[in-house]
Design a protein around this motif. Sequence first.
Motif, PDB file in Angstrom:
ATOM      1  N   LYS A   1       0.819  -1.211   0.000  1.00 43.46           N
ATOM      2  CA  LYS A   1       0.000   0.000   0.000  1.00 43.46           C
ATOM      3  C   LYS A   1       0.857   1.267   0.000  1.00 43.46           C
ATOM      4  CE  LYS A   1      -3.616   0.048   2.693  1.00 43.46           C
ATOM      5  NZ  LYS A   1      -4.484  -0.121   3.894  1.00 43.46           N
ATOM      6  N   ALA A   2       2.099   1.139   0.443  1.00 40.23           N
ATOM      7  CA  ALA A   2       2.992   2.292   0.466  1.00 40.23           C
ATOM      8  C   ALA A   2       3.762   2.473  -0.840  1.00 40.23           C
ATOM      9  CB  ALA A   2       3.984   2.158   1.630  1.00 40.23           C
ATOM     10  N   ARG A   3       3.666   1.490  -1.741  1.00 39.05           N
ATOM     11  CA  ARG A   3       4.391   1.576  -3.009  1.00 39.05           C
ATOM     12  C   ARG A   3       3.670   2.504  -3.984  1.00 39.05           C
ATOM     13  NH1 ARG A   3       8.189  -2.120  -4.533  1.00 39.05           N
ATOM     14  NH2 ARG A   3       7.463  -1.886  -6.694  1.00 39.05           N
ATOM     15  N   PRO A   4       4.411   3.247  -4.792  1.00 40.61           N
ATOM     16  CA  PRO A   4       3.769   4.179  -5.739  1.00 40.61           C
ATOM     17  C   PRO A   4       2.838   3.483  -6.730  1.00 40.61           C
ATOM     18  CG  PRO A   4       6.104   4.674  -5.506  1.00 40.61           C
ATOM     19  CD  PRO A   4       5.884   3.373  -4.793  1.00 40.61           C
ATOM     20  N   ASP A   5       3.197   2.269  -7.206  1.00 35.90           N
ATOM     21  CA  ASP A   5       2.371   1.606  -8.208  1.00 35.90           C
ATOM     22  C   ASP A   5       1.083   1.043  -7.628  1.00 35.90           C
ATOM     23  OD1 ASP A   5       4.080  -0.048  -6.783  1.00 35.90           O
ATOM     24  OD2 ASP A   5       4.055  -1.625  -8.285  1.00 35.90           O
ATOM     25  N   PHE A   6       0.920   1.059  -6.305  1.00 35.62           N
ATOM     26  CA  PHE A   6      -0.314   0.610  -5.676  1.00 35.62           C
ATOM     27  C   PHE A   6      -1.118   1.777  -5.104  1.00 35.62           C
ATOM     28  CE2 PHE A   6       1.604  -3.513  -5.974  1.00 35.62           C
ATOM     29  CZ  PHE A   6       0.536  -4.409  -5.993  1.00 35.62           C
ATOM     30  N   GLN A   7      -0.683   3.004  -5.372  1.00 31.12           N
ATOM     31  CA  GLN A   7      -1.432   4.155  -4.884  1.00 31.12           C
ATOM     32  C   GLN A   7      -2.800   4.209  -5.550  1.00 31.12           C
ATOM     33  OE1 GLN A   7      -0.465   6.336  -2.413  1.00 31.12           O
ATOM     34  NE2 GLN A   7       1.179   4.823  -2.164  1.00 31.12           N
ATOM     35  N   GLY A   8      -3.848   4.393  -4.757  1.00 31.02           N
ATOM     36  CA  GLY A   8      -5.201   4.456  -5.284  1.00 31.02           C
ATOM     37  C   GLY A   8      -5.826   3.103  -5.558  1.00 31.02           C
ATOM     38  N   VAL A   9      -5.096   2.018  -5.283  1.00 27.67           N
ATOM     39  CA  VAL A   9      -5.617   0.675  -5.506  1.00 27.67           C
ATOM     40  C   VAL A   9      -6.118   0.116  -4.175  1.00 27.67           C
ATOM     41  CG1 VAL A   9      -5.092  -1.668  -6.256  1.00 27.67           C
ATOM     42  CG2 VAL A   9      -4.053   0.284  -7.433  1.00 27.67           C
ATOM     43  N   LYS A  10      -7.344  -0.373  -4.167  1.00 32.28           N
ATOM     44  CA  LYS A  10      -7.910  -0.974  -2.955  1.00 32.28           C
ATOM     45  C   LYS A  10      -7.481  -2.432  -2.905  1.00 32.28           C
ATOM     46  CE  LYS A  10     -12.251  -1.554  -0.425  1.00 32.28           C
ATOM     47  NZ  LYS A  10     -13.722  -1.361  -0.465  1.00 32.28           N
ATOM     48  N   ILE A  11      -6.364  -2.683  -2.259  1.00 32.70           N
ATOM     49  CA  ILE A  11      -5.845  -4.042  -2.183  1.00 32.70           C
ATOM     50  C   ILE A  11      -6.344  -4.690  -0.899  1.00 32.70           C
ATOM     51  CG2 ILE A  11      -3.676  -3.161  -1.191  1.00 32.70           C
ATOM     52  CD1 ILE A  11      -2.305  -5.592  -2.567  1.00 32.70           C
ATOM     53  N   THR A  12      -7.144  -5.715  -1.049  1.00 29.18           N
ATOM     54  CA  THR A  12      -7.802  -6.380   0.069  1.00 29.18           C
ATOM     55  C   THR A  12      -7.229  -7.778   0.263  1.00 29.18           C
ATOM     56  OG1 THR A  12      -9.520  -7.316  -1.347  1.00 29.18           O
ATOM     57  CG2 THR A  12      -9.919  -5.105  -0.436  1.00 29.18           C
ATOM     58  N   PRO A  13      -7.460  -8.402   1.421  1.00 26.80           N
ATOM     59  CA  PRO A  13      -7.066  -9.801   1.595  1.00 26.80           C
ATOM     60  C   PRO A  13      -7.688 -10.717   0.544  1.00 26.80           C
ATOM     61  CG  PRO A  13      -7.549  -8.827   3.731  1.00 26.80           C
ATOM     62  CD  PRO A  13      -7.938  -7.814   2.705  1.00 26.80           C
ATOM     63  N   LEU A  14      -8.874 -10.367   0.041  1.00 29.64           N
ATOM     64  CA  LEU A  14      -9.514 -11.178  -0.986  1.00 29.64           C
ATOM     65  C   LEU A  14      -8.670 -11.231  -2.252  1.00 29.64           C
ATOM     66  CD1 LEU A  14     -11.947 -12.814  -1.966  1.00 29.64           C
ATOM     67  CD2 LEU A  14     -13.022 -10.644  -2.654  1.00 29.64           C
ATOM     68  N   ALA A  15      -7.972 -10.145  -2.565  1.00 31.77           N
ATOM     69  CA  ALA A  15      -7.108 -10.146  -3.747  1.00 31.77           C
ATOM     70  C   ALA A  15      -5.977 -11.162  -3.588  1.00 31.77           C
ATOM     71  CB  ALA A  15      -6.538  -8.749  -3.974  1.00 31.77           C
ATOM     72  N   PHE A  16      -5.420 -11.275  -2.383  1.00 35.97           N
ATOM     73  CA  PHE A  16      -4.383 -12.281  -2.128  1.00 35.97           C
ATOM     74  C   PHE A  16      -4.963 -13.692  -2.260  1.00 35.97           C
ATOM     75  CE2 PHE A  16      -2.501  -8.565  -0.172  1.00 35.97           C
ATOM     76  CZ  PHE A  16      -1.150  -8.715  -0.408  1.00 35.97           C
ATOM     77  N   ALA A  17      -6.186 -13.887  -1.749  1.00 38.14           N
ATOM     78  CA  ALA A  17      -6.809 -15.195  -1.866  1.00 38.14           C
ATOM     79  C   ALA A  17      -7.074 -15.551  -3.321  1.00 38.14           C
ATOM     80  CB  ALA A  17      -8.121 -15.225  -1.074  1.00 38.14           C
ATOM     81  N   ALA A  18      -7.498 -14.572  -4.111  1.00 46.31           N
ATOM     82  CA  ALA A  18      -7.745 -14.817  -5.535  1.00 46.31           C
ATOM     83  C   ALA A  18      -6.460 -15.207  -6.253  1.00 46.31           C
ATOM     84  CB  ALA A  18      -8.369 -13.574  -6.173  1.00 46.31           C
TER      85      ALA A  18
END
Length: 454
Positions: A270-287
């Motif tokens: 979440k602190a990386r520039p390429d993930f700014q504005g991206v809603k990264i949830t635990p579900l994304a890791f599960a997917a």
Amino acid sequence: MPQLKHFPLPDTGEGLTEAEIITWHVAEGDTVKVNQIIVEIETAKAVVELPCPFAGQVSQLMAQVGETVEVGVPIIAIDVDPDGTAEPSAPVAVNGSKPADGEGRVANLVGYGPRTETAARRPRKRTDAGATQAAVPAAPPAAVPAAPTPAPVPAAAVVAPPATTESARVPLAKPPVRKLAKEAGLDLRTVIGSGPDGVITRDDVTKAISTASAPAAAPSDRPREQRVAIRGVRKATAQAMVQSAFTAPHVTEFLTVDVTPMMELRARLKARPDFQGVKITPLAFAAKAVCLAARRTPDVNATWDEQAGEIVYKSYVHLGIAAATPRGLVVPKVREAQDMSLRELAVALDELATTAREGRTTPAAMLDGTFTITNVGVFGVDTGTPIINPGESAILAFGAIRDMPWVVDGQVVPRKVCQLALSFDHRVVDGQQGSQFLADVGALLADPGLALTY
């Protein structure tokens, strides 16, 4: 003279036979253009907006809001020549007939081909008296004689019935019982005697006094019961779940996982520039974990084809995500999820959830899934025994992530822990394969670095 064209309810491309009228966006007398959205319908899968294939003036809305209409039945009549300037030789549809060109071919907008057979109209729902009335063609005025209007009944003609002998009877009770009732202010005529010949006993009076002194229930505006018609998404979901539960032999396995490393990686990303504005949830890791684990156990991504007598193994993953919406449970798909990065999956999942909540999920978006994840953790639930979607062989329930005591290097420490549950079709997936897949998903969530080895 009006030139009417009737627009029959189309098959929206999902092989359905009927739909419910949800909202009309036009009224009788309105002017409409070609491809203007005129109505919203609800099928067994989604709410769909229908465009008008004709330009002209709305002559009649032939289906009411809340009415269920069969595919091929006209729902609106359009006067395509409201000014009377068109050539009279142009073929039009009148009273349900189909317009044809000079060679007798039916002229239709692409995707709106009506059925050749005649479909009967469904009964319309009456909103005034709660009754239904069969829809029949309107008869000429002369064919239906006017019913005589009944004369009003004078108020003086309505009389109350005389009091019955039963209500005026003298209740049977012994003097001590009568005294007890009198002291309590109880009318013995309201008490049913349990003694011989209906004699009122002391116990009868005592029970009546207790009932009368009980506090009355607080008034409520809520009805004691409410009946809701089974239709739309709820009806389709019920049919699919019953079909799956009684067709595919379900096996469910469970795994508790320490996902602390996954949550730490999420915080760093979440602190990386390429993930700014991206809603990264635990579900994304599960997917992502499901897509990677399916490479090693392709059976969970296969389909049992009963008719062909085959098991169909698929190299692609159309990942279904069960989403709760105001209309019920829908399962839209992330297409070709196996080729997506973690960031791409996070973006796709966010868009999918937003579209589902707003009720804009299209029927096509819910077809042809290969594997499903149901995220029960968003409701604070640890796990469950999910039912496999028809046409698939497995489904993963992703539970809530909680702070729990966990043994690490012989020491009990607080960790982020969640539970997984995998249901699979035992015709396709053996116990060893299902266990291997669930263990792989758990390992990838417990140690995301293992993704480099897959």
